[in-house]
Motif scaffolding. Structure first.
Motif, mmCIF file in Angstrom:
data_model
loop_
_atom_site.group_PDB
_atom_site.id
_atom_site.type_symbol
_atom_site.label_atom_id
_atom_site.label_comp_id
_atom_site.label_asym_id
_atom_site.label_seq_id
_atom_site.Cartn_x
_atom_site.Cartn_y
_atom_site.Cartn_z
ATOM 1 N N THR A 133 -21.174 8.118 8.165
ATOM 2 C CA THR A 133 -22.517 7.050 8.433
ATOM 3 C C THR A 133 -23.460 7.884 8.531
ATOM 4 O O THR A 133 -24.331 7.623 9.977
ATOM 5 N N THR A 134 -24.043 9.433 7.650
ATOM 6 C CA THR A 134 -25.031 10.413 8.745
ATOM 7 C C THR A 134 -25.650 9.133 8.229
ATOM 8 O O THR A 134 -26.924 8.956 7.253
ATOM 9 N N ILE A 135 -26.732 9.524 8.672
ATOM 10 C CA ILE A 135 -28.668 9.708 8.753
ATOM 11 C C ILE A 135 -29.826 10.465 8.965
ATOM 12 O O ILE A 135 -29.408 10.984 9.709
ATOM 13 N N ALA A 136 -30.164 10.944 7.500
ATOM 14 C CA ALA A 136 -31.843 11.548 7.943
ATOM 15 C C ALA A 136 -32.762 11.665 8.150
ATOM 16 O O ALA A 136 -32.761 10.376 6.986
ATOM 17 N N ASP A 137 -33.444 12.421 8.394
ATOM 18 C CA ASP A 137 -34.713 11.871 8.809
ATOM 19 C C ASP A 137 -35.372 12.394 7.890
ATOM 20 O O ASP A 137 -35.699 13.570 7.521
ATOM 21 N N ALA A 138 -36.036 11.701 6.365
ATOM 22 C CA ALA A 138 -36.183 12.575 5.286
ATOM 23 C C ALA A 138 -37.638 12.393 4.792
ATOM 24 O O ALA A 138 -38.053 12.114 3.730
ATOM 25 N N THR A 139 -38.038 12.218 5.554
ATOM 26 C CA THR A 139 -39.923 11.743 5.251
ATOM 27 C C THR A 139 -40.626 12.866 4.510
ATOM 28 O O THR A 139 -40.070 13.954 5.240
ATOM 29 N N GLY A 140 -41.296 12.545 3.687
ATOM 30 C CA GLY A 140 -41.829 12.939 3.603
ATOM 31 C C GLY A 140 -40.956 13.985 1.560
ATOM 32 O O GLY A 140 -41.925 14.376 0.780
ATOM 33 N N LEU A 141 -39.654 13.098 1.292
ATOM 34 C CA LEU A 141 -39.104 13.638 0.178
ATOM 35 C C LEU A 141 -39.412 12.218 -0.715
ATOM 36 O O LEU A 141 -40.088 11.310 -0.451
ATOM 37 N N THR A 142 -39.396 12.600 -1.847
ATOM 38 C CA THR A 142 -39.150 11.391 -3.427
ATOM 39 C C THR A 142 -38.342 11.653 -3.402
ATOM 40 O O THR A 142 -36.970 12.413 -3.706
ATOM 41 N N ALA A 143 -37.735 10.182 -3.429
ATOM 42 C CA ALA A 143 -36.955 9.571 -4.342
ATOM 43 C C ALA A 143 -36.948 8.413 -5.157
ATOM 44 O O ALA A 143 -37.998 7.770 -4.863
ATOM 45 N N ALA B 12 -24.306 5.177 -1.345
ATOM 46 C CA ALA B 12 -24.714 6.908 -3.125
ATOM 47 C C ALA B 12 -26.726 6.795 -1.987
ATOM 48 O O ALA B 12 -26.772 8.402 -1.715
ATOM 49 N N ALA B 13 -27.389 6.154 -0.856
ATOM 50 C CA ALA B 13 -28.079 6.475 -1.157
ATOM 51 C C ALA B 13 -28.506 7.716 -0.430
ATOM 52 O O ALA B 13 -28.900 9.238 -0.181
ATOM 53 N N THR B 14 -28.292 7.120 1.126
ATOM 54 C CA THR B 14 -27.884 8.076 2.191
ATOM 55 C C THR B 14 -27.208 9.374 2.140
ATOM 56 O O THR B 14 -27.787 10.316 2.907
ATOM 57 N N ALA B 15 -25.616 9.407 1.190
ATOM 58 C CA ALA B 15 -25.165 11.102 0.973
ATOM 59 C C ALA B 15 -26.767 11.992 0.233
ATOM 60 O O ALA B 15 -26.848 12.853 0.300
ATOM 61 N N ALA B 16 -27.273 11.323 -0.923
ATOM 62 C CA ALA B 16 -28.215 12.073 -1.286
ATOM 63 C C ALA B 16 -29.096 12.546 -0.821
ATOM 64 O O ALA B 16 -29.460 13.701 -0.953
ATOM 65 N N LEU B 17 -29.900 12.133 0.566
ATOM 66 C CA LEU B 17 -30.637 11.582 1.196
ATOM 67 C C LEU B 17 -30.352 13.073 1.918
ATOM 68 O O LEU B 17 -30.999 13.930 2.272
ATOM 69 N N VAL B 18 -29.532 13.034 2.794
ATOM 70 C CA VAL B 18 -28.640 13.940 3.464
ATOM 71 C C VAL B 18 -28.797 15.330 2.903
ATOM 72 O O VAL B 18 -28.812 15.973 3.419
ATOM 73 N N THR B 19 -27.870 14.784 1.667
ATOM 74 C CA THR B 19 -27.811 16.003 0.854
ATOM 75 C C THR B 19 -29.072 17.421 0.955
ATOM 76 O O THR B 19 -29.042 18.446 0.984
#
Length: 153
Positions: A8-18, A140-147
């Protein structure tokens, strides 16, 4: 379907593009997956992530390959439901190998939100819809962003 043990990991991906690239078959399931992915990117701090539609799950790898050069993260969503021919195995294998190849060769995290189900009910149970047991678009979204955040750091 277990659902047990999912991170259930969430990361602050502010500044990334998706970008979300989504197949078009099975409207109800796909709507749920896309909604879940959009919730996932918002949970990680992104807004207004574009959605690119392709005809089917088989077309996801080529679209992801092109998009990986323009975005930090690609979230691939699709559904394949088993029928009475080997087509299921061919499409599932092509999507899995193709999306893995895109991620490894480009270094761009690709969220794998492709449902491979024996029947429509299994897909509905994973689609993140009201009453679904799982939310694979969100995952899928959170896994890719955390990575992506992990690799950036």
């Amino acid at each position: 379907m277990s659902g047990a043990g999912a991170p259930t990991t969430i990361a602050d991906a502010t500044g990334l593009t998706a970008v979300i690239v989504a197949a078009s078959w099975h409207d109800t399931v796909m709507d749920g997956l896309i909604d879940g992915a959009q919730r996932g990117v918002r949970a990680c701090g992104l807004q207004d992530v574009p959605v690119v539609r392709v005809p089917g799950t088989f077309e996801l790898p080529v679209a992801a390959s092109r998009l990986a050069s323009r975005y930090d993260v690609v979230i691939a969503l699709g559904v394949v439901i088993r029928g009475g021919t080997p087509h299921f195995e061919y499409v599932c294998e092509a999507a899995t190998i193709g999306l893995t190849k895109v991620s490894v060769e480009t270094g761009t995290p690709v969220g794998f939100g492709v449902l491979t189900c024996d029947d429509e009910q299994q897909a509905l149970d994973r689609a993140g819809l009201e009453g679904s047991r799982e939310d694979k678009g969100f995952e899928a979204a959170t896994a890719a962003l955390v990575t992506a955040v992990t690799l950036k750091d």
